[in-house]
Design a protein around this motif. Structure first.
Motif, PDB file in Angstrom:
ATOM      1  N   MET A  63      -6.105   3.348  23.354  1.00 46.03           N
ATOM      2  CA  MET A  63      -5.760   1.712  22.867  1.00 46.03           C
ATOM      3  C   MET A  63      -6.144   2.677  21.303  1.00 46.03           C
ATOM      4  O   MET A  63      -6.898   3.173  21.177  1.00 46.03           O
ATOM      5  N   ARG A  64      -5.745   0.763  20.838  1.00 42.25           N
ATOM      6  CA  ARG A  64      -5.975   1.361  19.219  1.00 42.25           C
ATOM      7  C   ARG A  64      -7.239   0.351  18.988  1.00 42.25           C
ATOM      8  O   ARG A  64      -7.245  -0.786  19.505  1.00 42.25           O
ATOM      9  N   VAL A  65      -8.293   0.268  17.904  1.00 43.79           N
ATOM     10  CA  VAL A  65      -8.798  -0.420  17.388  1.00 43.79           C
ATOM     11  C   VAL A  65      -7.967  -0.719  15.831  1.00 43.79           C
ATOM     12  O   VAL A  65      -7.819   0.006  15.185  1.00 43.79           O
ATOM     13  N   VAL A  66      -8.250  -2.156  15.781  1.00 45.94           N
ATOM     14  CA  VAL A  66      -7.539  -2.925  14.253  1.00 45.94           C
ATOM     15  C   VAL A  66      -9.107  -2.968  13.181  1.00 45.94           C
ATOM     16  O   VAL A  66      -9.243  -4.390  13.938  1.00 45.94           O
ATOM     17  N   GLU A  67      -8.359  -3.448  12.629  1.00 45.51           N
ATOM     18  CA  GLU A  67      -9.103  -4.063  11.412  1.00 45.51           C
ATOM     19  C   GLU A  67      -8.186  -5.772  11.413  1.00 45.51           C
ATOM     20  O   GLU A  67      -6.738  -5.726  11.713  1.00 45.51           O
ATOM     21  N   LEU A  68      -9.389  -6.447  11.303  1.00 46.41           N
ATOM     22  CA  LEU A  68      -8.803  -8.284  11.593  1.00 46.41           C
ATOM     23  C   LEU A  68      -8.721  -8.536  10.288  1.00 46.41           C
ATOM     24  O   LEU A  68      -8.893  -8.671   9.000  1.00 46.41           O
ATOM     25  N   THR A  69      -7.269  -8.985   9.910  1.00 50.45           N
ATOM     26  CA  THR A  69      -6.349  -8.591   8.600  1.00 50.45           C
ATOM     27  C   THR A  69      -5.376 -10.447   8.981  1.00 50.45           C
ATOM     28  O   THR A  69      -5.581 -10.901  10.306  1.00 50.45           O
ATOM     29  N   PRO A  70      -4.502 -11.304   8.100  1.00 53.42           N
ATOM     30  CA  PRO A  70      -3.598 -12.253   8.648  1.00 53.42           C
ATOM     31  C   PRO A  70      -2.855 -11.589   9.192  1.00 53.42           C
ATOM     32  O   PRO A  70      -3.101 -11.867  10.155  1.00 53.42           O
ATOM     33  N   GLY A  71      -2.479 -10.533   9.114  1.00 56.81           N
ATOM     34  CA  GLY A  71      -1.461 -10.082   9.757  1.00 56.81           C
ATOM     35  C   GLY A  71      -1.884  -9.610  11.950  1.00 56.81           C
ATOM     36  O   GLY A  71      -1.458  -9.774  12.499  1.00 56.81           O
ATOM     37  N   THR A  72      -3.317  -9.311  11.385  1.00 56.59           N
ATOM     38  CA  THR A  72      -3.697  -9.378  13.292  1.00 56.59           C
ATOM     39  C   THR A  72      -4.624 -10.615  13.887  1.00 56.59           C
ATOM     40  O   THR A  72      -5.027 -10.561  14.941  1.00 56.59           O
ATOM     41  N   TRP A  73      -4.477 -11.501  12.895  1.00 53.12           N
ATOM     42  CA  TRP A  73      -4.780 -13.125  13.218  1.00 53.12           C
ATOM     43  C   TRP A  73      -4.619 -12.552  15.080  1.00 53.12           C
ATOM     44  O   TRP A  73      -5.911 -13.360  15.944  1.00 53.12           O
ATOM     45  N   PRO A  74      -3.656 -12.772  15.272  1.00 56.37           N
ATOM     46  CA  PRO A  74      -2.664 -13.651  16.284  1.00 56.37           C
ATOM     47  C   PRO A  74      -3.499 -13.350  17.124  1.00 56.37           C
ATOM     48  O   PRO A  74      -3.514 -13.802  18.469  1.00 56.37           O
ATOM     49  N   SER A  75      -3.562 -11.251  17.193  1.00 54.84           N
ATOM     50  CA  SER A  75      -4.822 -11.089  18.665  1.00 54.84           C
ATOM     51  C   SER A  75      -5.901 -11.424  18.631  1.00 54.84           C
ATOM     52  O   SER A  75      -6.280 -12.386  20.125  1.00 54.84           O
ATOM     53  N   LEU A  76      -6.616 -11.977  17.419  1.00 54.29           N
ATOM     54  CA  LEU A  76      -8.375 -12.619  17.597  1.00 54.29           C
ATOM     55  C   LEU A  76      -7.988 -13.404  18.476  1.00 54.29           C
ATOM     56  O   LEU A  76      -8.670 -14.557  19.174  1.00 54.29           O
ATOM     57  N   GLU A  77      -7.056 -14.809  18.415  1.00 56.65           N
ATOM     58  CA  GLU A  77      -6.528 -15.730  19.033  1.00 56.65           C
ATOM     59  C   GLU A  77      -6.393 -15.975  20.005  1.00 56.65           C
ATOM     60  O   GLU A  77      -6.889 -16.203  20.125  1.00 56.65           O
ATOM     61  N   GLU A  78      -5.840 -14.917  20.711  1.00 59.92           N
ATOM     62  CA  GLU A  78      -5.223 -14.396  21.874  1.00 59.92           C
ATOM     63  C   GLU A  78      -6.359 -14.248  22.723  1.00 59.92           C
ATOM     64  O   GLU A  78      -6.365 -14.303  23.648  1.00 59.92           O
ATOM     65  N   LEU A  79      -7.225 -13.258  21.623  1.00 57.51           N
ATOM     66  CA  LEU A  79      -8.678 -13.494  22.754  1.00 57.51           C
ATOM     67  C   LEU A  79      -9.838 -14.086  23.032  1.00 57.51           C
ATOM     68  O   LEU A  79     -10.380 -14.000  23.686  1.00 57.51           O
ATOM     69  N   PHE A  80     -10.039 -14.633  21.982  1.00 61.47           N
ATOM     70  CA  PHE A  80     -10.640 -15.646  21.778  1.00 61.47           C
ATOM     71  C   PHE A  80     -10.336 -16.674  23.162  1.00 61.47           C
ATOM     72  O   PHE A  80     -10.882 -17.547  23.011  1.00 61.47           O
ATOM     73  N   GLY A  81      -9.008 -17.030  23.186  1.00 59.02           N
ATOM     74  CA  GLY A  81      -8.302 -18.422  23.360  1.00 59.02           C
ATOM     75  C   GLY A  81      -8.784 -19.516  22.751  1.00 59.02           C
ATOM     76  O   GLY A  81      -9.411 -19.867  22.213  1.00 59.02           O
ATOM     77  N   PRO A  82      -8.476 -20.632  24.370  1.00 58.28           N
ATOM     78  CA  PRO A  82      -8.648 -22.045  23.155  1.00 58.28           C
ATOM     79  C   PRO A  82     -10.062 -22.168  23.052  1.00 58.28           C
ATOM     80  O   PRO A  82     -10.681 -22.723  22.080  1.00 58.28           O
ATOM     81  N   ASN A  83     -11.731 -21.760  23.618  1.00 59.42           N
ATOM     82  CA  ASN A  83     -12.571 -21.887  23.418  1.00 59.42           C
ATOM     83  C   ASN A  83     -13.341 -20.994  22.454  1.00 59.42           C
ATOM     84  O   ASN A  83     -14.491 -21.104  22.169  1.00 59.42           O
ATOM     85  N   GLY A  84     -12.803 -20.644  21.347  1.00 59.72           N
ATOM     86  CA  GLY A  84     -12.813 -19.980  20.663  1.00 59.72           C
ATOM     87  C   GLY A  84     -14.124 -18.465  20.834  1.00 59.72           C
ATOM     88  O   GLY A  84     -14.740 -18.844  19.801  1.00 59.72           O
ATOM     89  N   ALA A  85     -14.536 -17.679  21.572  1.00 61.65           N
ATOM     90  CA  ALA A  85     -14.804 -16.722  22.234  1.00 61.65           C
ATOM     91  C   ALA A  85     -15.715 -17.111  22.988  1.00 61.65           C
ATOM     92  O   ALA A  85     -15.751 -18.115  24.460  1.00 61.65           O
ATOM     93  N   GLN A  86     -17.065 -18.191  23.132  1.00 65.35           N
ATOM     94  CA  GLN A  86     -17.848 -18.236  23.139  1.00 65.35           C
ATOM     95  C   GLN A  86     -18.578 -19.559  22.708  1.00 65.35           C
ATOM     96  O   GLN A  86     -18.962 -19.760  21.512  1.00 65.35           O
ATOM     97  N   GLY A  87     -18.021 -21.177  23.169  1.00 65.45           N
ATOM     98  CA  GLY A  87     -18.628 -21.970  23.196  1.00 65.45           C
ATOM     99  C   GLY A  87     -17.834 -22.305  21.349  1.00 65.45           C
ATOM    100  O   GLY A  87     -18.652 -23.255  20.807  1.00 65.45           O
TER     101      GLY A  87
END
Length: 191
Positions: free
Chosen positions: A1-25
């Motif tokens: 596992m790796r832990v990376v800073e949220l940047t424009p380049g890693t943004w797609p990973s956050l979008e995938e993780l949070f999904g259509p509901n944007g994490a919580q509500g």
């Protein structure tokens, strides 16, 4: 596992993780940047765009955990305390009795965790917290604060634990500064 800073380049990973509901509500981890009215008025799409604009501006926002299969599995929000306007008004984050008055620009806050349901109960929160402290230290933090939940040993839902648990923070070396109500705390670590 790796832990990376949220940047424009890693943004797609956050979008995938949070999904259509944007994490919580639909918050997209922007709750600490806004008032309740702003969070509601923006809705999920507006909150997502607010977070994306902060990422594009280059201000620290947080870290994403990526598993060995390149799937995003976790998130921790960590940034300088002044970047979270809501903390200035929050009782749980108020300065402790005896804190010297003054500048908090070198105090960083760990405000939120989000762990994908398939990755829970494996200690990922603790890994993210360790990386958050290291990230804050690398960026000049004098201290790192958290505002965790004291579960008292009771089982809680993931929606109740997005601030992290008191045990997780104290296990990572954070000191309990003050209890804040029946189940919250202010914790601090000088990295």
């Amino acid at each position: 596992m790796r832990v990376v800073e949220l940047t424009p380049g890693t943004w797609p990973s956050l979008e995938e993780l949070f999904g259509p509901n944007g994490a919580q509500g639909g918050c997209w981890c922007t709750w600490f940047f806004q008032t309740n009215a702003e969070v509601r008025a923006n809705g999920s799409a507006g909150n997502k765009e607010l977070l994306r604009s902060r990422v594009r501006s280059g201000v620290p926002v947080g870290l994403v955990a990526i598993d060995d299969d390149d799937r995003p599995v976790g998130w921790v929000a960590v940034a300088p305390r002044p970047g979270y306007p809501r903390l200035a008004r929050a009782q749980v984050a108020a300065p402790a009795a005896g804190d010297p008055p003054g500048d908090s620009t070198d105090v960083w806050s760990v405000t939120c965790f989000f762990i994908h349901r398939a990755a829970r109960r494996r200690g990922l929160g603790a890994v993210l917290l360790e990386h958050a402290v290291g990230y804050a230290r690398e960026h000049g933090a004098r201290s790192v604060e958290g505002y965790p939940v004291d579960t008292g040993g009771a089982k809680k839902t993931s929606g109740d634990l997005y601030h992290g648990t008191l045990g997780m923070f104290t296990d990572a070396g954070f000191e309990l500064v003050e209890r804040r109500g029946a189940n919250r705390a202010l914790v601090r670590l000088a990295p």
